[in-house]
Design a protein around this motif. Structure first.
Motif, mmCIF file in Angstrom:
data_model
loop_
_atom_site.group_PDB
_atom_site.id
_atom_site.type_symbol
_atom_site.label_atom_id
_atom_site.label_comp_id
_atom_site.label_asym_id
_atom_site.label_seq_id
_atom_site.Cartn_x
_atom_site.Cartn_y
_atom_site.Cartn_z
ATOM 1 N N GLY A 123 0.766 -1.239 0.000
ATOM 2 C CA GLY A 123 0.000 0.000 0.000
ATOM 3 C C GLY A 123 0.794 1.284 0.000
ATOM 4 N N ALA A 124 2.115 1.191 -0.021
ATOM 5 C CA ALA A 124 2.942 2.398 -0.019
ATOM 6 C C ALA A 124 4.305 2.058 -0.610
ATOM 7 C CB ALA A 124 3.095 2.953 1.394
ATOM 8 N N PRO A 125 5.019 3.054 -1.146
ATOM 9 C CA PRO A 125 6.355 2.795 -1.702
ATOM 10 C C PRO A 125 7.358 2.528 -0.589
ATOM 11 C CG PRO A 125 5.882 5.127 -1.753
ATOM 12 C CD PRO A 125 4.608 4.457 -1.334
ATOM 13 N N PRO A 126 8.495 1.935 -0.909
ATOM 14 C CA PRO A 126 9.472 1.591 0.130
ATOM 15 C C PRO A 126 9.955 2.793 0.934
ATOM 16 C CG PRO A 126 10.395 1.295 -2.081
ATOM 17 C CD PRO A 126 8.930 1.478 -2.238
ATOM 18 N N GLU A 127 10.046 3.973 0.313
ATOM 19 C CA GLU A 127 10.519 5.154 1.028
ATOM 20 C C GLU A 127 9.592 5.521 2.180
ATOM 21 O OE1 GLU A 127 12.114 5.069 -3.035
ATOM 22 O OE2 GLU A 127 10.066 4.966 -2.223
ATOM 23 N N ALA A 128 8.298 5.170 2.066
ATOM 24 C CA ALA A 128 7.340 5.481 3.130
ATOM 25 C C ALA A 128 7.246 4.372 4.171
ATOM 26 C CB ALA A 128 5.952 5.724 2.520
ATOM 27 N N LEU A 129 7.659 3.182 3.820
ATOM 28 C CA LEU A 129 7.503 2.031 4.712
ATOM 29 C C LEU A 129 8.729 1.767 5.566
ATOM 30 C CD1 LEU A 129 5.784 -0.406 2.187
ATOM 31 C CD2 LEU A 129 4.690 0.713 4.134
ATOM 32 N N PHE A 130 9.907 2.200 5.095
ATOM 33 C CA PHE A 130 11.153 1.878 5.785
ATOM 34 C C PHE A 130 11.935 3.158 6.098
ATOM 35 C CE2 PHE A 130 10.058 -1.596 2.890
ATOM 36 C CZ PHE A 130 10.003 -2.666 3.777
ATOM 37 N N GLY A 131 12.768 3.071 7.138
ATOM 38 C CA GLY A 131 13.626 4.202 7.460
ATOM 39 C C GLY A 131 14.598 4.486 6.330
ATOM 40 N N SER A 132 15.134 3.423 5.745
ATOM 41 C CA SER A 132 15.985 3.528 4.557
ATOM 42 C C SER A 132 15.791 2.269 3.733
ATOM 43 C CB SER A 132 17.459 3.682 4.946
ATOM 44 O OG SER A 132 17.917 2.513 5.614
#
Length: 225
Positions: A123-132
């Motif tokens: 539901g979201a791109p990796p930049e929004a799901l992870f710190g890095s």
């Protein structure tokens, strides 16, 4: 495959593990005996014709073609190539040696595809799901690739496994295409080509390998031991 069905039936009937082990042993011995017989016929034919060196060149050339085909098509074809690389008791060494590269080198998906798969699934791109989230994968295999990432808030290191885009959708048609090719080869060369059991092993298990929720359940079960 027949052996797999027999094992499943035995488990349902509650038969002891010794019965299952005996069935597995018998299957291995049959495969080994067939491989030895095939290798013997191949060696005898090469010596009789005096063209063993010429056949070696043909095998080298076709093994390279098969490797390129597996890498270009990915997914099911890489899995099949990896399986073939382990059949040193059936295939000429040129094939097993060349296809063994599939265990180490596979084409990686682009970051755009990786980001799209993550967004479709979570539901979201990796930049929004992870710190890095590192754009370049640390490894790429037949079905997925792995990226380094960190958890939001804690900074804990993560390894994020991302399935190659479109693989689930292509899996069924690829299995059908490969199965048809194997069936045709067995029909054309009934005495020399009997590898239909390879598809019998892959067909029921590949969909499970593509189901990462099933894999996560297996990991939790292992962690519980």
């Amino acid at each position: 495959s027949k052996a797999e069905r027999l094992r499943a039936d035995a488990v349902r009937r509650g038969e002891p593990s010794a019965v299952l082990e005996e069935e597995a042993r018998r299957t291995r011995e049959e495969a080994a005996a067939y491989g030895e017989a095939l290798a013997g016929r191949r060696l005898e034919a090469g010596q009789r014709s005096g063209r063993a060196a010429a056949w070696d060149e043909v095998h080298e050339r076709n093994a390279a073609r098969l490797l390129a085909l597996c890498i270009a098509n990915g997914g099911v074809y890489v899995k099949l190539g990896q399986h073939a690389a382990q059949l040193d008791y059936l295939l000429p060494p040129q094939y097993t040696r060349t296809l063994h590269q599939l265990f180490e080198h596979n084409r990686a998906s682009s970051y755009e595809d990786v980001s799209r798969v993550i967004e479709e699934e979570l539901g979201a791109p990796p930049e929004a799901l992870f710190g890095s989230f590192e754009r370049a994968p640390i490894a790429s295999a037949s079905l997925a690739q792995v990226h380094r990432a960190t958890e939001h808030g804690t900074g804990a290191p993560l390894a994020v496994k991302v399935q190659h885009a479109g693989l689930r959708e292509e899996c069924a048609s690829d299995l059908q295409a490969v199965g048809l090719a194997v069936a045709a080869a067995e029909w054309l060369y009934p005495d020399d080509f009997r590898l239909g059991w390879v598809m019998g092993e892959m067909a029921p298990h590949l969909p499970l390998e593509l189901d990462f929720t099933h894999e996560a359940a297996n990991l939790r079960r292992c962690a519980a031991f």
